[in-house]
Scaffold this motif. Structure first.
Motif, PDB file in Angstrom:
ATOM      1  N   TYR A   1       0.811  -1.219   0.000  1.00  0.00           N
ATOM      2  CA  TYR A   1       0.000   0.000   0.000  1.00  0.00           C
ATOM      3  C   TYR A   1       0.844   1.268   0.000  1.00  0.00           C
ATOM      4  N   SER A   2       2.065   1.193   0.457  1.00  0.00           N
ATOM      5  CA  SER A   2       2.939   2.371   0.433  1.00  0.00           C
ATOM      6  C   SER A   2       3.149   2.876  -0.991  1.00  0.00           C
ATOM      7  N   ILE A   3       3.054   1.988  -1.956  1.00  0.00           N
ATOM      8  CA  ILE A   3       3.169   2.380  -3.366  1.00  0.00           C
ATOM      9  C   ILE A   3       1.833   2.891  -3.892  1.00  0.00           C
ATOM     10  N   ILE A   4       0.739   2.275  -3.463  1.00  0.00           N
ATOM     11  CA  ILE A   4      -0.587   2.612  -3.985  1.00  0.00           C
ATOM     12  C   ILE A   4      -1.132   3.900  -3.374  1.00  0.00           C
ATOM     13  N   GLU A   5      -0.816   4.175  -2.123  1.00  0.00           N
ATOM     14  CA  GLU A   5      -1.398   5.328  -1.426  1.00  0.00           C
ATOM     15  C   GLU A   5      -1.172   6.650  -2.159  1.00  0.00           C
ATOM     16  N   PRO A   6       0.071   6.974  -2.585  1.00  0.00           N
ATOM     17  CA  PRO A   6       0.240   8.247  -3.310  1.00  0.00           C
ATOM     18  C   PRO A   6      -0.482   8.278  -4.660  1.00  0.00           C
ATOM     19  N   LEU A   7      -0.620   7.122  -5.298  1.00  0.00           N
ATOM     20  CA  LEU A   7      -1.362   7.078  -6.558  1.00  0.00           C
ATOM     21  C   LEU A   7      -2.816   7.479  -6.337  1.00  0.00           C
ATOM     22  N   LEU A   8      -3.424   6.916  -5.288  1.00  0.00           N
ATOM     23  CA  LEU A   8      -4.821   7.230  -4.991  1.00  0.00           C
ATOM     24  C   LEU A   8      -4.986   8.695  -4.603  1.00  0.00           C
ATOM     25  N   LYS A   9      -4.034   9.206  -3.836  1.00  0.00           N
ATOM     26  CA  LYS A   9      -4.099  10.605  -3.408  1.00  0.00           C
ATOM     27  C   LYS A   9      -4.047  11.538  -4.607  1.00  0.00           C
ATOM     28  N   ASN A  10      -3.144  11.251  -5.540  1.00  0.00           N
ATOM     29  CA  ASN A  10      -3.019  12.085  -6.736  1.00  0.00           C
ATOM     30  C   ASN A  10      -4.257  12.025  -7.616  1.00  0.00           C
ATOM     31  N   ARG A  11      -5.020  10.937  -7.496  1.00  0.00           N
ATOM     32  CA  ARG A  11      -6.221  10.765  -8.308  1.00  0.00           C
ATOM     33  C   ARG A  11      -7.487  11.191  -7.579  1.00  0.00           C
ATOM     34  N   GLY A  12      -7.327  11.793  -6.410  1.00  0.00           N
ATOM     35  CA  GLY A  12      -8.463  12.325  -5.673  1.00  0.00           C
ATOM     36  C   GLY A  12      -9.315  11.280  -4.981  1.00  0.00           C
ATOM     37  N   VAL A  13      -8.764  10.097  -4.751  1.00  0.00           N
ATOM     38  CA  VAL A  13      -9.499   9.014  -4.091  1.00  0.00           C
ATOM     39  C   VAL A  13      -9.264   9.076  -2.589  1.00  0.00           C
ATOM     40  N   GLN A  14     -10.335   8.983  -1.819  1.00  0.00           N
ATOM     41  CA  GLN A  14     -10.238   9.018  -0.357  1.00  0.00           C
ATOM     42  C   GLN A  14     -10.579   7.643   0.218  1.00  0.00           C
ATOM     43  N   PRO A  15      -9.586   6.799   0.449  1.00  0.00           N
ATOM     44  CA  PRO A  15      -9.863   5.455   0.990  1.00  0.00           C
ATOM     45  C   PRO A  15     -10.493   5.525   2.377  1.00  0.00           C
ATOM     46  N   VAL A  16     -11.301   4.531   2.666  1.00  0.00           N
ATOM     47  CA  VAL A  16     -11.975   4.408   3.960  1.00  0.00           C
ATOM     48  C   VAL A  16     -11.372   3.228   4.700  1.00  0.00           C
ATOM     49  N   SER A  17     -10.991   3.427   5.954  1.00  0.00           N
ATOM     50  CA  SER A  17     -10.384   2.368   6.757  1.00  0.00           C
ATOM     51  C   SER A  17     -11.448   1.572   7.500  1.00  0.00           C
ATOM     52  N   PHE A  18     -11.034   0.464   8.113  1.00  0.00           N
ATOM     53  CA  PHE A  18     -11.994  -0.316   8.896  1.00  0.00           C
ATOM     54  C   PHE A  18     -12.436   0.471  10.128  1.00  0.00           C
ATOM     55  N   GLU A  19     -11.548   1.306  10.655  1.00  0.00           N
ATOM     56  CA  GLU A  19     -11.929   2.168  11.777  1.00  0.00           C
ATOM     57  C   GLU A  19     -13.015   3.153  11.348  1.00  0.00           C
ATOM     58  N   ASP A  20     -12.908   3.655  10.114  1.00  0.00           N
ATOM     59  CA  ASP A  20     -13.960   4.523   9.590  1.00  0.00           C
ATOM     60  C   ASP A  20     -15.289   3.773   9.507  1.00  0.00           C
ATOM     61  N   TRP A  21     -15.224   2.521   9.028  1.00  0.00           N
ATOM     62  CA  TRP A  21     -16.443   1.716   8.959  1.00  0.00           C
ATOM     63  C   TRP A  21     -17.051   1.529  10.342  1.00  0.00           C
ATOM     64  N   GLU A  22     -16.226   1.352  11.351  1.00  0.00           N
ATOM     65  CA  GLU A  22     -16.760   1.131  12.693  1.00  0.00           C
ATOM     66  C   GLU A  22     -17.466   2.378  13.223  1.00  0.00           C
ATOM     67  N   LYS A  23     -17.062   3.564  12.751  1.00  0.00           N
ATOM     68  CA  LYS A  23     -17.807   4.780  13.089  1.00  0.00           C
ATOM     69  C   LYS A  23     -19.202   4.730  12.451  1.00  0.00           C
ATOM     70  N   LEU A  24     -19.254   4.316  11.197  1.00  0.00           N
ATOM     71  CA  LEU A  24     -20.547   4.183  10.521  1.00  0.00           C
ATOM     72  C   LEU A  24     -21.402   3.106  11.189  1.00  0.00           C
ATOM     73  N   ASP A  25     -20.760   2.009  11.551  1.00  0.00           N
ATOM     74  CA  ASP A  25     -21.456   0.905  12.203  1.00  0.00           C
ATOM     75  C   ASP A  25     -22.093   1.369  13.513  1.00  0.00           C
ATOM     76  N   ALA A  26     -21.329   2.119  14.304  1.00  0.00           N
ATOM     77  CA  ALA A  26     -21.852   2.613  15.580  1.00  0.00           C
ATOM     78  C   ALA A  26     -23.040   3.541  15.357  1.00  0.00           C
ATOM     79  N   GLN A  27     -22.953   4.364  14.305  1.00  0.00           N
ATOM     80  CA  GLN A  27     -24.063   5.272  13.991  1.00  0.00           C
ATOM     81  C   GLN A  27     -25.306   4.495  13.584  1.00  0.00           C
ATOM     82  N   GLU A  28     -25.124   3.461  12.745  1.00  0.00           N
ATOM     83  CA  GLU A  28     -26.255   2.649  12.302  1.00  0.00           C
ATOM     84  C   GLU A  28     -26.926   1.952  13.477  1.00  0.00           C
ATOM     85  N   VAL A  29     -26.126   1.389  14.363  1.00  0.00           N
ATOM     86  CA  VAL A  29     -26.678   0.670  15.514  1.00  0.00           C
ATOM     87  C   VAL A  29     -27.425   1.634  16.439  1.00  0.00           C
ATOM     88  N   ALA A  30     -26.835   2.817  16.677  1.00  0.00           N
ATOM     89  CA  ALA A  30     -27.479   3.791  17.564  1.00  0.00           C
ATOM     90  C   ALA A  30     -28.813   4.254  16.988  1.00  0.00           C
TER      91      ALA A  30
END
Length: 493
Positions: free
Chosen positions: A440-469
C-alpha cells in the motif's frame, strides 16, 4: 546462491534471537538476511465472503503475510450486508468472524477504492507479491426478450440491493401499486424476494431493512406472487429452509397445483436425501388437504404465492398506453430427459399472465474488472486453474468470479480457502518473486493524486456505531446508511 521458496519465508518467521549480529557477516550475506525478513504483501480485491475468507486463510497459515483488502463500497462485507435477506439475521453472524480478521495487525481494509478505475490491476501487481480477485458477481443476467426494458421489469439483484441498502440501488423506487407480481426463476433469491413482498410489515420493522424499503412495502398493493420456472418440481433450485419459510409465512397461503406433482412419488425415491426431503415437503403441501382449522386460517389470508412450472418467458406485455408492464407471455414447456439433466423444450403453446411487476431472478454474473485480466464473458468468470488466473503469474481469484454464482456462504468459504492454499503453495515453491514489494505504500500516493479518499476499517466502525445507535432508537437492529455523501460526512466528523 540465495535459498529460494517457502524456506525463506519460514526462516523469516523464526524468532530473531536466533540470528547472529549482522556485523558477523559480510555485506552481501547481511543483505540476504534483510531480504529473508521481508513479509509477503498480498492484495485482495473485494470484501465479501470470498475476500475475507481468502484473507483469513492467508493470515492464519503464513505468520508474516500482510494482507490489504480493497473494496469499492464505503463499507465492507459485500453480499452478507447487501444480499442476505433482512429477516435472516443469523446468516449475518459471519460478520463477527470477518471483523476479527480485519482487526488483525497484518490486515488492512481500503474501502471506497474501485479497482479498474481508481487503480489498475497492473499497478497492484507492481506493488504486491500477489493479487487475489474476489469481487463477486455485480451484474444480473438479462432475459433477452421483447418488453424487458418496460417500467415495472426489475432484476431481483437490484430489488434485493434496494431493500438491503446498496447505495447504487437506493433510488430504485419500485412501483408496488399492483395486485400481482411475477418472479422469473426458482432459486433462493426468488423466494427471498417473494417473502419480502408478502411478509407483514410489522415483522419487517424488527429487521435491518432500509427505512425507504419499509415505507414502500407498507403502501404495497401486491397480494399475489407467482414464482415461475422453466423446468419442473424435480429441478427447483431453492432449498428446504426457504421453502418452509414460504409455507409458514404469516398472512399468506400457498397455491400449488396438485397436477404438477402427479406421479412424482416413485421418481423421488432415489433422489439424494436433501432433494428428497424438499420434494416431499412440496408434495405434502400440494397434495395433502390441510386440517379444517388450518384450511379456515388459510382462507382468511389475504395474500398468496404460487409456483408455476414448465414456463419460459417470451415477451413482457405492455399496458395499453405502453407506459409500463401489464403482463407476461410464457411458453409452455415439456421436459426431455430426467433428473437434474432434463432439458425444457417448447410445446408450441403460450399463455399470458396478467401482472404489474416482473422480477427477473435468472442468475447473477460477474463483470470484467480490467482489460488486462482474462475474462470469459460466456461463463462470466475469470479463467483459472485452482484459483490461479491462467496466463498471469501472481494473479489469483476466489468466490463467484472464480466458479460462477453458485452455492452458499459455506461453499464460498471452502472455495476461498483453496485459492489461499494455492497461493501459499506458490510462495513455498518459489513461483512468486522474493523481491521487496511495499504494498500500500506504493498505492497510497497514486490514490491521493487521483483524488481518491480510501476508507479504513476504523472509519467503517464509526458508521457501524451510527447505524446501531439509530436502529436502537427506532427499535430495530440497525438503521442502514445508504447515502455515500452522508457516510463520508460522518467519517470526517
Amino acid at each position: 546462491m540465495a535459498p529460494r521458496g517457502w524456506s525463506c519465508w519460514r526462516w523469516a518467521a523464526r524468532p530473531r534471537a536466533r540470528l547472529l549480529p549482522g556485523a558477523a557477516f559480510p555485506f552481501g550475506f547481511r543483505q540476504l538476511l534483510s531480504t529473508l525478513e521481508l513479509a509477503p504483501h498480498i492484495c485482495v480485491v473485494g470484501s465479501g465472503p470470498a475476500g475475507f475468507y481468502t484473507a483469513q486463510h492467508l493470515l492464519k497459515h503464513h505468520p508474516r503475510a500482510q494482507v490489504d483488502i480493497y473494496e469499492k463500497q464505503l463499507v465492507p462485507f459485500g453480499l452478507v450486508r447487501f444480499g442476505v435477506a433482512p429477516d435472516h439475521p443469523e446468516v449475518k453472524n459471519v460478520i463477527n468472524t470477518f471483523t476479527q480478521t480485519a482487526h488483525s495487525t497484518r490486515c488492512s481494509f481500503k474501502g471506497n477504492v474501485t479497482v479498474g478505475r481508481d487503480v489498475s490491476v497492473s499497478e497492484l501487481q507492481e506493488a504486491y507479491h500477489a493479487v487475489v480477485l474476489s469481487y463477486g458477481a455485480e451484474d444480473h443476467r438479462t432475459l433477452g426478450i421483447p418488453g424487458e426494458e418496460l417500467p415495472g421489469v426489475i432484476s431481483a439483484r437490484d430489488f434485493v440491493g434496494w431493500y438491503n441498502g446498496l447505495p447504487e440501488n437506493r433510488k430504485l423506487a419500485p412501483n408496488l401499486n399492483c395486485d400481482t407480481a411475477l418472479i422469473l426463476g426458482q432459486g433462493n433469491v426468488a423466494l427471498d424476494v417473494a417473502r419480502i413482498l408478502l411478509t407483514p410489515t410489522e415483522l419487517l420493522e424488527k429487521t435491518d431493512i432500509t427505512t425507504e424499503a419499509l415505507r414502500v412495502l407498507k403502501q404495497s398493493h401486491v397480494k399475489r406472487v407467482w414464482i415461475v420456472g422453466r423446468r419442473g418440481p424435480l429441478q427447483v433450485a431453492f432449498t428446504i429452509k426457504e421453502l418452509r419459510e414460504m409455507i409458514n409465512l404469516p398472512g399468506s397461503r400457498p397455491l400449488l397445483d396438485p397436477a404438477d406433482f402427479s406421479g412424482l412419488e416413485e421418481l423421488i425415491k432415489e433422489a439424494p436425501r436433501p432433494r428428497k426431503r424438499l420434494l416431499e415437503l412440496l408434495m405434502q403441501t400440494a397434495l395433502k388437504p390441510p386440517k379444517a382449522k388450518e384450511a379456515d386460517k388459510r382462507a382468511e389470508n389475504p395474500r398468496a404465492w404460487g409456483l408455476r412450472f414448465l414456463r419460459s418467458p417470451q415477451e413482457v406485455l405492455p399496458s395499453p398506453d405502453g407506459s409500463r408492464v401489464a403482463g407476461i407471455r410464457l411458453a409452455v414447456m415439456r421436459l426431455e430427459g430426467s433428473g437434474q439433466n432434463a432439458q425444457a423444450v417448447p410445446t408450441g403453446t403460450v399463455e399470458d399472465v396478467p401482472c404489474g411487476l416482473v422480477l427477473s431472478s435468472v442468475g447473477y454474473k460477474s463483470r470484467p474488472i480490467d482489460p488486462r485480466v482474462p475474462f470469459d464473458p460466456k461463463l462470466g468468470i475469470i479463467p483459472n486453474s485452482e484459483g490461479r488466473v491462467l496466463g498471469v503469474p501472481g494473479l489469483y481469484c476466489s468466490g463467484w468470479v472464480k466458479r460462477g454464482p453458485t452455492g452458499v456462504i459455506a461453499t464460498t468459504m471452502n472455495d476461498s480457502f483453496l485459492t489461499g492454499e494455492a497461493l501459499l503453495q506458490d510462495l513455498e515453491k518459489g513461483v512468486l518473486p522474493l523481491s521487496p514489494k511495499l504494498g500500500y505504500s506504493i498505492i497510497e500516493p497514486l490514490l491521493k493524486n487521483r483524488g481518491v479518499q480510501p476508507v479504513s476499517f476504523e472509519d467503517w466502525e464509526k458508521l457501524d456505531a451510527q447505524e446501531v445507535a439509530q436502529g436502537q432508537a427506532a427499535g430495530k437492529p440497525r438503521e442502514k446508511l445508504v447515502d455515500p455523501q452522508q457516510m463520508l460526512h460522518i467519517i470526517k466528523q
